[in-house]
Design a protein around this motif. Structure first.
Motif, PDB file in Angstrom:
ATOM      1  N   GLY A  35       4.455  60.959  12.596  1.00  0.00           N
ATOM      2  CA  GLY A  35       3.412  60.725  13.596  1.00  0.00           C
ATOM      3  C   GLY A  35       3.878  59.764  14.677  1.00  0.00           C
ATOM      4  O   GLY A  35       3.353  59.766  15.789  1.00  0.00           O
ATOM      5  N   THR A  36       4.834  58.937  14.368  1.00  0.00           N
ATOM      6  CA  THR A  36       5.419  58.038  15.366  1.00  0.00           C
ATOM      7  C   THR A  36       6.462  58.833  16.135  1.00  0.00           C
ATOM      8  O   THR A  36       7.462  59.261  15.563  1.00  0.00           O
ATOM      9  N   ASN A  37       6.201  59.030  17.420  1.00  0.00           N
ATOM     10  CA  ASN A  37       7.058  59.925  18.197  1.00  0.00           C
ATOM     11  C   ASN A  37       8.139  59.173  18.969  1.00  0.00           C
ATOM     12  O   ASN A  37       8.025  57.971  19.212  1.00  0.00           O
ATOM     13  N   VAL A  38       9.143  59.921  19.347  1.00  0.00           N
ATOM     14  CA  VAL A  38      10.193  59.399  20.223  1.00  0.00           C
ATOM     15  C   VAL A  38      10.087  60.148  21.537  1.00  0.00           C
ATOM     16  O   VAL A  38      10.297  61.362  21.577  1.00  0.00           O
ATOM     17  N   GLY A  39       9.709  59.424  22.582  1.00  0.00           N
ATOM     18  CA  GLY A  39       9.572  60.082  23.875  1.00  0.00           C
ATOM     19  C   GLY A  39      10.755  59.829  24.773  1.00  0.00           C
ATOM     20  O   GLY A  39      11.182  60.700  25.519  1.00  0.00           O
ATOM     21  N   CYS A  40      11.276  58.615  24.744  1.00  0.00           N
ATOM     22  CA  CYS A  40      12.307  58.259  25.723  1.00  0.00           C
ATOM     23  C   CYS A  40      13.510  57.599  25.091  1.00  0.00           C
ATOM     24  O   CYS A  40      14.598  57.693  25.611  1.00  0.00           O
ATOM     25  N   ASP A  41      13.301  56.876  23.997  1.00  0.00           N
ATOM     26  CA  ASP A  41      14.394  56.158  23.330  1.00  0.00           C
ATOM     27  C   ASP A  41      14.912  54.987  24.160  1.00  0.00           C
ATOM     28  O   ASP A  41      15.945  54.430  23.855  1.00  0.00           O
ATOM     29  N   THR A  42      14.215  54.665  25.223  1.00  0.00           N
ATOM     30  CA  THR A  42      14.697  53.587  26.095  1.00  0.00           C
ATOM     31  C   THR A  42      13.607  52.562  26.381  1.00  0.00           C
ATOM     32  O   THR A  42      13.612  51.926  27.424  1.00  0.00           O
ATOM     33  N   SER A  43      12.633  52.464  25.512  1.00  0.00           N
ATOM     34  CA  SER A  43      11.547  51.483  25.585  1.00  0.00           C
ATOM     35  C   SER A  43      10.643  51.632  26.797  1.00  0.00           C
ATOM     36  O   SER A  43      10.016  50.670  27.239  1.00  0.00           O
ATOM     37  N   SER A  44      10.537  52.854  27.312  1.00  0.00           N
ATOM     38  CA  SER A  44       9.701  53.066  28.498  1.00  0.00           C
ATOM     39  C   SER A  44       8.339  53.676  28.204  1.00  0.00           C
ATOM     40  O   SER A  44       7.383  53.400  28.914  1.00  0.00           O
ATOM     41  N   CYS A  45       8.240  54.548  27.200  1.00  0.00           N
ATOM     42  CA  CYS A  45       7.068  55.422  27.124  1.00  0.00           C
ATOM     43  C   CYS A  45       5.986  54.990  26.134  1.00  0.00           C
ATOM     44  O   CYS A  45       4.847  55.393  26.260  1.00  0.00           O
ATOM     45  N   GLY A  46       6.347  54.231  25.110  1.00  0.00           N
ATOM     46  CA  GLY A  46       5.357  53.769  24.144  1.00  0.00           C
ATOM     47  C   GLY A  46       4.949  54.778  23.088  1.00  0.00           C
ATOM     48  O   GLY A  46       4.094  54.474  22.253  1.00  0.00           O
ATOM     49  N   ALA A  47       5.554  55.964  23.096  1.00  0.00           N
ATOM     50  CA  ALA A  47       5.190  56.977  22.089  1.00  0.00           C
ATOM     51  C   ALA A  47       5.519  56.512  20.674  1.00  0.00           C
ATOM     52  O   ALA A  47       4.954  57.020  19.706  1.00  0.00           O
ATOM     53  N   CYS A  48       6.409  55.548  20.580  1.00  0.00           N
ATOM     54  CA  CYS A  48       6.893  55.088  19.268  1.00  0.00           C
ATOM     55  C   CYS A  48       6.164  53.834  18.792  1.00  0.00           C
ATOM     56  O   CYS A  48       6.631  53.177  17.863  1.00  0.00           O
ATOM     57  N   THR A  49       5.043  53.490  19.420  1.00  0.00           N
ATOM     58  CA  THR A  49       4.358  52.225  19.118  1.00  0.00           C
ATOM     59  C   THR A  49       3.817  52.202  17.690  1.00  0.00           C
ATOM     60  O   THR A  49       3.149  53.125  17.237  1.00  0.00           O
ATOM     61  N   VAL A  50       4.116  51.124  16.984  1.00  0.00           N
ATOM     62  CA  VAL A  50       3.563  50.873  15.647  1.00  0.00           C
ATOM     63  C   VAL A  50       3.109  49.413  15.613  1.00  0.00           C
ATOM     64  O   VAL A  50       3.378  48.648  16.548  1.00  0.00           O
ATOM     65  N   LEU A  51       2.441  49.035  14.554  1.00  0.00           N
ATOM     66  CA  LEU A  51       2.082  47.623  14.379  1.00  0.00           C
ATOM     67  C   LEU A  51       3.082  46.971  13.441  1.00  0.00           C
ATOM     68  O   LEU A  51       3.359  47.498  12.355  1.00  0.00           O
ATOM     69  N   LEU A  52       3.637  45.870  13.869  1.00  0.00           N
ATOM     70  CA  LEU A  52       4.570  45.088  13.059  1.00  0.00           C
ATOM     71  C   LEU A  52       3.897  43.742  12.820  1.00  0.00           C
ATOM     72  O   LEU A  52       3.697  42.983  13.772  1.00  0.00           O
ATOM     73  N   ASP A  53       3.489  43.512  11.594  1.00  0.00           N
ATOM     74  CA  ASP A  53       2.696  42.313  11.275  1.00  0.00           C
ATOM     75  C   ASP A  53       1.511  42.181  12.233  1.00  0.00           C
ATOM     76  O   ASP A  53       1.201  41.095  12.728  1.00  0.00           O
ATOM     77  N   GLY A  54       0.878  43.324  12.515  1.00  0.00           N
ATOM     78  CA  GLY A  54      -0.350  43.329  13.309  1.00  0.00           C
ATOM     79  C   GLY A  54      -0.145  43.400  14.814  1.00  0.00           C
ATOM     80  O   GLY A  54      -1.111  43.588  15.550  1.00  0.00           O
ATOM     81  N   GLU A  55       1.082  43.232  15.272  1.00  0.00           N
ATOM     82  CA  GLU A  55       1.345  43.266  16.718  1.00  0.00           C
ATOM     83  C   GLU A  55       1.936  44.618  17.084  1.00  0.00           C
ATOM     84  O   GLU A  55       2.801  45.133  16.360  1.00  0.00           O
ATOM     85  N   SER A  56       1.502  45.181  18.209  1.00  0.00           N
ATOM     86  CA  SER A  56       2.086  46.461  18.597  1.00  0.00           C
ATOM     87  C   SER A  56       3.497  46.244  19.134  1.00  0.00           C
ATOM     88  O   SER A  56       3.743  45.325  19.923  1.00  0.00           O
ATOM     89  N   VAL A  57       4.396  47.075  18.671  1.00  0.00           N
ATOM     90  CA  VAL A  57       5.791  47.027  19.138  1.00  0.00           C
ATOM     91  C   VAL A  57       6.259  48.457  19.358  1.00  0.00           C
ATOM     92  O   VAL A  57       5.753  49.399  18.741  1.00  0.00           O
ATOM     93  N   LYS A  58       7.223  48.585  20.237  1.00  0.00           N
ATOM     94  CA  LYS A  58       7.860  49.892  20.435  1.00  0.00           C
ATOM     95  C   LYS A  58       8.978  49.989  19.393  1.00  0.00           C
ATOM     96  O   LYS A  58       9.961  49.235  19.462  1.00  0.00           O
ATOM     97  N   SER A  59       8.808  50.897  18.457  1.00  0.00           N
ATOM     98  CA  SER A  59       9.722  50.886  17.310  1.00  0.00           C
ATOM     99  C   SER A  59      11.103  51.420  17.657  1.00  0.00           C
ATOM    100  O   SER A  59      12.001  51.364  16.819  1.00  0.00           O
ATOM    101  N   CYS A  60      11.288  51.912  18.895  1.00  0.00           N
ATOM    102  CA  CYS A  60      12.644  52.267  19.327  1.00  0.00           C
ATOM    103  C   CYS A  60      13.396  51.056  19.836  1.00  0.00           C
ATOM    104  O   CYS A  60      14.568  51.164  20.200  1.00  0.00           O
ATOM    105  N   THR A  61      12.707  49.910  19.891  1.00  0.00           N
ATOM    106  CA  THR A  61      13.388  48.696  20.357  1.00  0.00           C
ATOM    107  C   THR A  61      13.584  47.704  19.212  1.00  0.00           C
ATOM    108  O   THR A  61      13.991  46.568  19.450  1.00  0.00           O
ATOM    109  N   VAL A  62      13.246  48.124  18.001  1.00  0.00           N
ATOM    110  CA  VAL A  62      13.341  47.236  16.840  1.00  0.00           C
ATOM    111  C   VAL A  62      14.311  47.862  15.845  1.00  0.00           C
ATOM    112  O   VAL A  62      14.231  49.061  15.571  1.00  0.00           O
ATOM    113  N   LEU A  63      15.211  47.065  15.325  1.00  0.00           N
ATOM    114  CA  LEU A  63      16.089  47.562  14.266  1.00  0.00           C
ATOM    115  C   LEU A  63      15.330  47.523  12.944  1.00  0.00           C
ATOM    116  O   LEU A  63      14.516  46.621  12.709  1.00  0.00           O
TER     117      LEU A  63
END
Ligand code: FES
Ligand code: FES
Length: 154
Positions: A35-63
């Motif tokens: 369900g977490t999508n990859v739209g751009c892979d370059t932190s532009s689109c937000g399709a990969c947004t998840v919550l990390l300890d309650g904060e939204s993050v772009k999961s393509c920018t997190v290892l």
């Protein structure tokens, strides 16, 4: 390989990952949470947004290794059985989507926004969601959906 332990949608997960593995690919390819999508892979689109300890993050920018010890919530973790999360319900009722590709990211970003600011103005909604791109809706119904979710209370 590096060992990581994290909680994903309330479930403890342990894994061996390459240090270069991005969180989004770990979620999609190793945990099957597509369900977490990859739209751009370059932190532009937000399709990969998840919550990390309650904060939204772009999961393509997190290892994945950076998420070690954290709690992750993905779109799959929001509904309560058959009952949609209020934000999901609002996007459904307000037609805040067309193709749906961007929608999980918008929903997760909205959940995070409403936790910080339960009654955002339209300007605050647009500002908060500026990191999420949609190629279909023109954004108006997305904003209406966020306003409806805020009225419903999350
Ligand atoms: Fe992560 Fe576009 S895929 S921001
Ligand atoms: Fe299609 Fe947003 S609904 S990209």
């Amino acid at each position: 390989m590096t060992s990581i332990t994290l909680e994903v949608n309330g479930e403890r997960r342990e894994a061996e990952v390459e240090p270069r593995r991005l969180l989004v690919y770990f979620l999609r390819e190793e945990l099957g949470l597509t369900g977490t999508n990859v739209g751009c892979d370059t932190s532009s689109c937000g399709a990969c947004t998840v919550l990390l300890d309650g904060e939204s993050v772009k999961s393509c920018t997190v290892l994945a290794v950076q998420a070690d010890g954290s709690e992750i919530t993905t779109i799959e973790g929001l509904a309560d059985g058959e009952r949609l999360h209020p934000v999901q319900q609002a996007f459904h009722e307000q037609h805040g989507l067309q193709c749906g590709f961007c929608t999980p990211g918008f929903v997760m970003a909205t959940v995070s926004l409403l936790e910080e600011n339960p009654s955002p103005t339209e300007a605050e909604i647009r500002y908060a969601l500026e990191g999420n791109l949609c190629r279909c809706t023109g954004y108006h119904n997305i904003v209406r959906a966020v306003e409806a979710a805020a009225r419903a209370g999350t």
